[in-house]
Enzyme design. Structure first.
Site, PDB file in Angstrom:
ATOM      1  N   GLY A  15       0.915  -1.043   0.051  1.00  0.00           N
ATOM      2  CA  GLY A  15      -0.148   0.080  -0.082  1.00  0.00           C
ATOM      3  C   GLY A  15       0.913   1.211  -0.015  1.00  0.00           C
ATOM      4  N   CYS A  42       3.238  -8.774   2.261  1.00  0.00           N
ATOM      5  CA  CYS A  42       3.074  -9.582   0.848  1.00  0.00           C
ATOM      6  C   CYS A  42       4.212 -10.096   0.170  1.00  0.00           C
ATOM      7  CB  CYS A  42       2.250  -8.593   0.083  1.00  0.00           C
ATOM      8  SG  CYS A  42       1.769  -9.483  -1.700  1.00  0.00           S
ATOM      9  N   CYS A  47       2.034 -13.278   1.022  1.00  0.00           N
ATOM     10  CA  CYS A  47       1.367 -13.890  -0.377  1.00  0.00           C
ATOM     11  C   CYS A  47       2.552 -14.549  -1.029  1.00  0.00           C
ATOM     12  CB  CYS A  47       0.823 -12.833  -1.043  1.00  0.00           C
ATOM     13  SG  CYS A  47       0.139 -11.456   0.025  1.00  0.00           S
ATOM     14  N   LYS A  50       4.389 -17.605   0.294  1.00  0.00           N
ATOM     15  CA  LYS A  50       3.460 -18.616   0.733  1.00  0.00           C
ATOM     16  C   LYS A  50       3.131 -19.219  -0.626  1.00  0.00           C
ATOM     17  CE  LYS A  50      -0.360 -17.458  -0.013  1.00  0.00           C
ATOM     18  NZ  LYS A  50      -1.360 -16.965   0.786  1.00  0.00           N
ATOM     19  N   TYR A 177      -7.209 -18.175   7.125  1.00  0.00           N
ATOM     20  CA  TYR A 177      -6.387 -18.214   5.851  1.00  0.00           C
ATOM     21  C   TYR A 177      -5.102 -19.014   6.078  1.00  0.00           C
ATOM     22  CZ  TYR A 177      -8.940 -14.404   3.203  1.00  0.00           C
ATOM     23  OH  TYR A 177     -10.071 -13.813   2.622  1.00  0.00           O
ATOM     24  N   GLU A 181      -3.753 -22.693   5.069  1.00  0.00           N
ATOM     25  CA  GLU A 181      -3.000 -22.736   3.978  1.00  0.00           C
ATOM     26  C   GLU A 181      -1.577 -23.290   4.275  1.00  0.00           C
ATOM     27  OE1 GLU A 181      -4.241 -18.714   1.518  1.00  0.00           O
ATOM     28  OE2 GLU A 181      -2.455 -18.486   2.599  1.00  0.00           O
ATOM     29  N   HIS A 434     -15.266 -25.640 -23.192  1.00  0.00           N
ATOM     30  CA  HIS A 434     -15.321 -26.980 -22.907  1.00  0.00           C
ATOM     31  C   HIS A 434     -14.150 -27.794 -23.329  1.00  0.00           C
ATOM     32  CE1 HIS A 434     -17.348 -30.855 -22.138  1.00  0.00           C
ATOM     33  NE2 HIS A 434     -17.021 -31.358 -23.451  1.00  0.00           N
ATOM     34  N   GLU A 439     -17.063 -24.423 -16.580  1.00  0.00           N
ATOM     35  CA  GLU A 439     -18.011 -24.367 -17.516  1.00  0.00           C
ATOM     36  C   GLU A 439     -19.300 -24.778 -16.744  1.00  0.00           C
ATOM     37  OE1 GLU A 439     -18.642 -27.517 -20.573  1.00  0.00           O
ATOM     38  OE2 GLU A 439     -16.926 -28.640 -19.734  1.00  0.00           O
TER      39      GLU A 439
HETATM   40  P1  NDP Z   1      -7.639 -14.802  10.682  1.00  0.00           P
HETATM   41  O1  NDP Z   1      -8.199 -13.856  11.484  1.00  0.00           O
HETATM   42  O2  NDP Z   1      -8.373 -15.199   9.485  1.00  0.00           O
HETATM   43  O3  NDP Z   1      -7.944 -16.176  11.618  1.00  0.00           O
HETATM   44  C1  NDP Z   1      -7.437 -16.348  12.857  1.00  0.00           C
HETATM   45  C2  NDP Z   1      -7.867 -17.747  13.576  1.00  0.00           C
HETATM   46  O4  NDP Z   1      -6.997 -17.843  14.719  1.00  0.00           O
HETATM   47  C3  NDP Z   1      -9.099 -18.053  13.589  1.00  0.00           C
HETATM   48  O5  NDP Z   1      -9.376 -19.424  13.095  1.00  0.00           O
HETATM   49  C4  NDP Z   1      -9.454 -17.733  14.971  1.00  0.00           C
HETATM   50  O6  NDP Z   1     -10.453 -18.624  15.417  1.00  0.00           O
HETATM   51  C5  NDP Z   1      -8.337 -18.318  15.689  1.00  0.00           C
HETATM   52  N1  NDP Z   1      -7.871 -17.884  17.063  1.00  0.00           N
HETATM   53  C6  NDP Z   1      -8.191 -16.456  17.526  1.00  0.00           C
HETATM   54  N2  NDP Z   1      -7.677 -16.470  18.819  1.00  0.00           N
HETATM   55  C7  NDP Z   1      -7.480 -17.420  18.786  1.00  0.00           C
HETATM   56  C8  NDP Z   1      -6.970 -18.030  20.308  1.00  0.00           C
HETATM   57  N3  NDP Z   1      -6.732 -17.244  21.302  1.00  0.00           N
HETATM   58  N4  NDP Z   1      -6.814 -19.364  20.406  1.00  0.00           N
HETATM   59  C9  NDP Z   1      -6.907 -20.169  19.466  1.00  0.00           C
HETATM   60  N5  NDP Z   1      -7.337 -19.797  18.111  1.00  0.00           N
HETATM   61  C10 NDP Z   1      -7.533 -18.493  18.101  1.00  0.00           C
HETATM   62  O7  NDP Z   1      -6.414 -14.567  10.544  1.00  0.00           O
HETATM   63  P2  NDP Z   1      -5.065 -15.362   9.970  1.00  0.00           P
HETATM   64  O8  NDP Z   1      -3.794 -14.950  10.823  1.00  0.00           O
HETATM   65  O9  NDP Z   1      -5.362 -16.538   9.198  1.00  0.00           O
HETATM   66  O10 NDP Z   1      -5.047 -14.118   8.605  1.00  0.00           O
HETATM   67  C11 NDP Z   1      -4.912 -12.798   8.742  1.00  0.00           C
HETATM   68  C12 NDP Z   1      -5.333 -12.119   7.717  1.00  0.00           C
HETATM   69  O11 NDP Z   1      -4.579 -12.013   6.760  1.00  0.00           O
HETATM   70  C13 NDP Z   1      -6.659 -12.690   6.945  1.00  0.00           C
HETATM   71  O12 NDP Z   1      -7.962 -12.322   7.751  1.00  0.00           O
HETATM   72  C14 NDP Z   1      -6.655 -12.302   5.584  1.00  0.00           C
HETATM   73  O13 NDP Z   1      -7.212 -11.150   5.576  1.00  0.00           O
HETATM   74  C15 NDP Z   1      -5.136 -12.193   5.221  1.00  0.00           C
HETATM   75  N6  NDP Z   1      -4.695 -13.227   4.780  1.00  0.00           N
HETATM   76  C16 NDP Z   1      -5.048 -13.401   3.064  1.00  0.00           C
HETATM   77  C17 NDP Z   1      -4.547 -14.462   2.508  1.00  0.00           C
HETATM   78  C18 NDP Z   1      -5.263 -14.543   1.137  1.00  0.00           C
HETATM   79  O14 NDP Z   1      -5.789 -13.617   0.497  1.00  0.00           O
HETATM   80  N7  NDP Z   1      -4.998 -15.858   0.483  1.00  0.00           N
HETATM   81  C19 NDP Z   1      -3.665 -15.319   3.195  1.00  0.00           C
HETATM   82  C20 NDP Z   1      -3.279 -15.183   4.598  1.00  0.00           C
HETATM   83  C21 NDP Z   1      -3.779 -14.167   5.024  1.00  0.00           C
HETATM   84  P3  NDP Z   1     -12.197 -18.039  15.316  1.00  0.00           P
HETATM   85  O15 NDP Z   1     -12.513 -18.462  14.062  1.00  0.00           O
HETATM   86  O16 NDP Z   1     -12.934 -18.878  16.403  1.00  0.00           O
HETATM   87  O17 NDP Z   1     -11.982 -16.602  15.811  1.00  0.00           O
END
Ligand code: NDP
Length: 451
Positions: A15, A42, A47, A50, A177, A181, A434, A439
């Protein structure tokens, strides 16, 4: 009053770099400070590396598939050192490109940490001060690990790209995510992979049916996915880590990676002294033009915790330049953002999930699930899912969810149609390409259900 610069950007990620160079290309005098590597999360620790690891991990399956197609292939295993050396060289190359982009567009860059000294002054870590008419904060975010006994033994996604050696076993904690991943990556590279997620199903917030398919395929590919389970405590045991889970059972792993969310990098930036408010998660609060209550200070990207995706931070940066330097007040558009999750299989999604759409109006749900030709020939049981959520009243496609190899590529294109407001009949009028998987999106005849 005269300033050293028209714009000072703090943070050299996607950004910040985009805003800096577009403003400079338009004739503004711009400087940027970055305390770490140019390219930000990123390019350096997100990204890009990864996705390269996803590619690396997919070859194990491809070798097996290749054999099924008649190729005489031998899998002698994965060489982590080879990959890591190439990855380092590639990231160095990309960082160089980012530095050059700035230089070539006339942006002066400082390899330093910066913080706000007042509404128009930035103080660099060497003690020098620079003044600017506008200051843009684009400092991103960082992984966050909850506090518990033994938390210091956990690594995060930041460290995954620098592992000395590939572990034999790994526990990945989280269901977002990043956790999902990396579970696919590690499993594909041959690491015995366990994933703990505290909730009922991974990828909370996405379409239930789609995330169910992703989870089922992840389990089928060998990931030991444990739902409703979390880490209670951890302790070192020789070279390994003994993990006690919330059910009181213990397990030994070579590595434990936490992907439990990210926090904005907004500490020690001098915000509080200037009266710039931060939200509950520590994010900088901004208005629809990314402006803080201090009129000369703006913020974009993950530090504002709006939609934390690279292309969104870039859009926010461009909208900032339009607003501040081109006299066209522009709000970044956060509606209908297509996104891909690079799990294995991949998921591509845009718009409403079935669960969210049904809260809004009566919908027709079109789904199809099938074995794709390429994998089916190779004898794999893997299934893909194509799903459209359609408004019964307006006929508009409200959501599109794809779980399939290449879903990220597909959703970019389907996303154009959905963003344009295409109806189900617009999809139907489009002739199928196809034989492809996508499709199916234009040949879904009867709703699976109307809800
Ligand atoms: P997310 O916020 O997506 O996920 C966090 C995860 O951790 C959730 O499953 C959450 O559970 C869990 N969690 C949170 N607190 C605790 C805890 N105390 N104990 C156990 N589990 C916990 O974060 P990420 O780190 O995966 O990714 C961050 C951001 O990065 C994403 O939101 C996305 O925007 C971006 N990103 C995008 C990608 C892409 O476009 N392909 C790839 C990687 C990252 P719960 O669901 O229960 O809250």
């Amino acid at each position: 009053m005269s300033f050293d610069y028209d714009l000072f950007v703090i943070g050299g990620g996607s950004g910040g770099v985009r805003a800096a160079r577009v403003a400079a290309a338009g004739g503004a005098k711009v400087a940027l400070a970055e305390e770490d590597r140019y390219g930000g999360t990123c390019v350096i620790r997100g990204c890009v590396p990864k996705k390269l690891m996803v590619y690396a991990s997919e070859y194990s399956g491809m070798i097996e598939d290749g054999r099924a197609y008649g190729w005489d292939l031998e899998n002698k295993g994965f060489n982590w050192d080879h990959f890591k050396t190439k990855l380092k060289a590639e990231l160095d190359r990309l960082e160089g490109i980012y530095r050059n982009l700035l230089k070539n567009s006339g942006v002066e860059s400082f390899d330093a940490r910066a913080k706000l000294a007042d509404a128009h002054t930035v103080e660099l870590s060497d003690g020098s001060k620079k003044t600017a008419k506008h200051i843009l904060i684009a400092t991103g975010g960082r992984p966050w690990v909850p506090e518990f006994e033994g938390a210091e033994l956990a690594i995060t996604s930041n460290e995954m790209f620098h592992l000395e050696r590939l572990p034999e076993s790994i526990l990945i904690v989280g269901g977002g995510y990043i956790a999902s991943e990396f579970a696919g990556i590690m499993n594909g590279l041959g690491v015995k992979t366990t994933q703990f997620y505290r909730g009922e199903q991974i990828l909370r917030g996405f379409d239930n049916e789609a995330r169910g398919v992703v989870a089922a395929e992840m389990i089928a590919s060998g990931i030991d996915l444990r739902l409703g389970l979390n880490v209670e405590k951890m302790a070192k045991e020789g070279a390994q880590i003994r993990v006690t889970d919330t059910e009181g059972n213990t397990h030994l792993f070579d590595q434990v990676m936490f992907a439990t969310g990210r926090k904005p990098n907004a500490d020690n930036l001098g915000l509080e002294e200037l009266g710039i408010e931060r939200g509950k998660g520590g994010e900088i609060k901004v208005d629809q033009y990314s402006q803080t209550p201090v009129p000369s200070v703006y913020a974009i990207g993950d530090v504002t915790d709006r939609v934390n995706l690279t292309p969104v931070a870039i859009r926010e940066g461009m909208a900032f330049v339009e607003t501040v330097f081109n006299g066209k007040p522009t709000s970044p558009d956060h509606e209908l953002i297509p996104t891909a999750i690079f799990t294995q299989p991949e998921m591509g999604t845009i718009g409403l999930s079935e669960e969210d759409a049904v809260k809004q109006e009566t919908i027709e749900v079109y789904t199809t699930s099938f074995k794709p030709m390429q994998q089916s020939f190779a004898g794999r049981a893997q299934k893909v899912l194509m799903k459209l959520i359609v408004s019964q009243a307006s006929r508009k496609v409200l959501g599109c969810h794809i779980v399939a190899p290449g879903a990220g590529e597909m959703i970019q294109l389907a996303g154009i149609a959905v963003k344009m407001g295409a109806t189900k009949e617009d999809f139907d009028r489009t002739v199928a390409v196809h034989p492809t998987m996508s499709e199916e999106l234009v040949t879904l005849k009867t709703p699976t259900r109307v809800v």
